[in-house]
Design an enzyme around this catalytic site. Structure first.
Site, PDB file in Angstrom:
ATOM      1  N   LYS A  42      46.989  41.308  26.169  1.00 39.44           N
ATOM      2  CA  LYS A  42      47.132  41.698  27.582  1.00 39.44           C
ATOM      3  C   LYS A  42      46.253  42.907  27.933  1.00 39.44           C
ATOM      4  O   LYS A  42      45.651  42.950  28.993  1.00 39.44           O
ATOM      5  CB  LYS A  42      48.592  42.064  27.910  1.00 39.44           C
ATOM      6  N   ARG A 120      59.254  44.694  31.565  1.00 41.36           N
ATOM      7  CA  ARG A 120      59.540  44.121  30.251  1.00 41.36           C
ATOM      8  C   ARG A 120      60.990  43.687  30.128  1.00 41.36           C
ATOM      9  O   ARG A 120      61.377  43.150  29.100  1.00 41.36           O
ATOM     10  CB  ARG A 120      59.269  45.180  29.199  1.00 41.36           C
ATOM     11  N   ARG A 192      47.652  51.649  15.448  1.00 43.93           N
ATOM     12  CA  ARG A 192      48.796  52.206  16.181  1.00 43.93           C
ATOM     13  C   ARG A 192      50.025  52.176  15.279  1.00 43.93           C
ATOM     14  O   ARG A 192      50.239  51.208  14.560  1.00 43.93           O
ATOM     15  CB  ARG A 192      49.059  51.378  17.440  1.00 43.93           C
ATOM     16  N   ARG A 203      59.424  44.794  17.533  1.00 45.84           N
ATOM     17  CA  ARG A 203      58.812  44.523  18.840  1.00 45.84           C
ATOM     18  C   ARG A 203      58.915  43.045  19.206  1.00 45.84           C
ATOM     19  O   ARG A 203      59.148  42.700  20.366  1.00 45.84           O
ATOM     20  CB  ARG A 203      57.343  44.942  18.829  1.00 45.84           C
TER      21      ARG A 203
HETATM   22  P1  AMP Z   1      52.606  48.420  24.767  1.00 46.13           P
HETATM   23  O1  AMP Z   1      51.363  49.208  24.602  1.00 46.13           O
HETATM   24  O2  AMP Z   1      52.730  47.821  26.127  1.00 46.13           O
HETATM   25  O3  AMP Z   1      52.825  47.415  23.672  1.00 46.13           O
HETATM   26  O4  AMP Z   1      53.830  49.474  24.663  1.00 46.13           O
HETATM   27  C1  AMP Z   1      54.040  50.248  23.500  1.00 46.13           C
HETATM   28  C2  AMP Z   1      55.492  50.665  23.432  1.00 46.13           C
HETATM   29  O5  AMP Z   1      55.825  51.478  24.573  1.00 46.13           O
HETATM   30  C3  AMP Z   1      56.513  49.531  23.439  1.00 46.13           C
HETATM   31  O6  AMP Z   1      56.698  48.973  22.157  1.00 46.13           O
HETATM   32  C4  AMP Z   1      57.755  50.259  23.943  1.00 46.13           C
HETATM   33  O7  AMP Z   1      58.321  51.071  22.929  1.00 46.13           O
HETATM   34  C5  AMP Z   1      57.168  51.198  24.992  1.00 46.13           C
HETATM   35  N1  AMP Z   1      57.096  50.557  26.318  1.00 46.13           N
HETATM   36  C6  AMP Z   1      55.973  50.338  27.053  1.00 46.13           C
HETATM   37  N2  AMP Z   1      56.266  49.760  28.213  1.00 46.13           N
HETATM   38  C7  AMP Z   1      57.609  49.587  28.230  1.00 46.13           C
HETATM   39  C8  AMP Z   1      58.512  49.025  29.161  1.00 46.13           C
HETATM   40  N3  AMP Z   1      58.084  48.498  30.323  1.00 46.13           N
HETATM   41  N4  AMP Z   1      59.838  49.024  28.844  1.00 46.13           N
HETATM   42  C9  AMP Z   1      60.285  49.542  27.691  1.00 46.13           C
HETATM   43  N5  AMP Z   1      59.480  50.085  26.757  1.00 46.13           N
HETATM   44  C10 AMP Z   1      58.145  50.115  27.020  1.00 46.13           C
END
Ligand code: AMP
Length: 256
Positions: A42, A120, A192, A203
């Site tokens: 994404k 999410r 990461r 996740r």
């Molecule tokens: P991402 O880069 O979108 O995979 O986000 C990394 C991490 O940030 C996720 O695994 C969650 O811990 C947190 N996170 C990001 N966006 C959200 C969201 N909309 N709701 C809850 N946790 C989030």
């Protein structure tokens, strides 16, 4: 669009007190949500859509990661959020929504927006819908990137990110020609914390439980646009543009 412009999301990443470089106005600003399991690509697609359509790439994960790098110490709520993120768990809805709500001027961005990683959960999707309805900012589409689970896990565990420009590589699928450094800016590549195997499992569980139900939510609203997420980022991007063209018939915008 210049590199500087491309990377400027100051009000989103740092909060509403920061001022963005003014993006180019778009005649029909695109307002998109990207759905899909973690690792499906994404972020890469959001970046490509941003470069092509001028819409601002709004990633909630990037806000949390930016908070880990800032000089000032994070608020207690942000500290707690970062702890969830390190474990690969979802940050509680109230914290996420507070953070998004205070950045809601980004939804009025004259370039439009591409939301990546938000919403999410159903609660987040409902809050977003209410806000966009109130502001009369309809979504153009919700793109759902689809890929089998085993391919997603492979993508996540091989993913490497540039610490400077955030470009994303893959150790086998899309390696940097500069080894452990970024081809684009020379920054160091890192894995990461939440791409490590123990976090990946958490996740994926969170995705299945909380995020997958959003597919039906947006299907019911007539916004869902499924896209096969196998193949190179360029192929996936081409599929996305074709589907957007077919959906909205805004060929003139896309060709420019
Ligand atoms: P991402 O880069 O979108 O995979 O986000 C990394 C991490 O940030 C996720 O695994 C969650 O811990 C947190 N996170 C990001 N966006 C959200 C969201 N909309 N709701 C809850 N946790 C989030």
């Amino acid at each position: 669009m210049s590199e500087q412009n491309k990377n400027d999301r100051a009000a989103w990443l740092q909060g509403p007190a920061a001022e963005c470089l003014i993006p180019e106005a778009q005649a029909n600003p695109w307002r998109l949500v990207l759905l899909g399991a973690p690792g499906v690509g994404k972020g890469t697609q959001a970046d490509l859509l941003h470069q092509r359509l001028g819409a601002c790439h709004l990633s909630t994960g990037d806000v949390f990661r930016a908070a880990t790098r800032t000089d000032c110490s994070p608020s207690p709520a942000m500290k707690e959020a970062l702890e969830y993120m390190r474990r690969g768990a979802l940050v509680p809805d109230a914290t996420v929504w507070e953070m998004v709500r205070e950045r809601s001027s980004c939804f009025r961005c004259r370039g439009g927006f591409v939301l990546d990683g938000f919403p999410r959960t159903l609660a987040q999707a409902e809050s977003l819908k209410q806000l966009l309805d109130d502001e009369k900012l309809p979504l153009a589409a919700v793109v759902n990137y689809e890929l089998p689970l085993h391919e997603i896990v492979d993508r996540l565990s091989g993913r490497r990110t540039c610490e400077k420009c955030k470009a994303v590589f893959h150790v086998t699928g899309q390696p940097s020609q500069s080894g452990d450094f970024c081809d684009r800016c020379g920054g160091r590549l890192f894995q990461r914390e939440d791409d490590r195997p123990e976090s990946v499992t958490v996740r994926m569980d969170a995705y299945e439980r909380s995020t997958a139900p959003l597919i039906q939510f947006y299907r019911d609203l007539g916004l869902l646009m499924p896209i096969a997420a196998d193949g190179s980022p360029e192929k996936i991007f081409a599929r996305t543009l074709t589907a957007l063209e077919a959906r909205l018939n805004w060929k003139a915008d896309l060709a420019s």
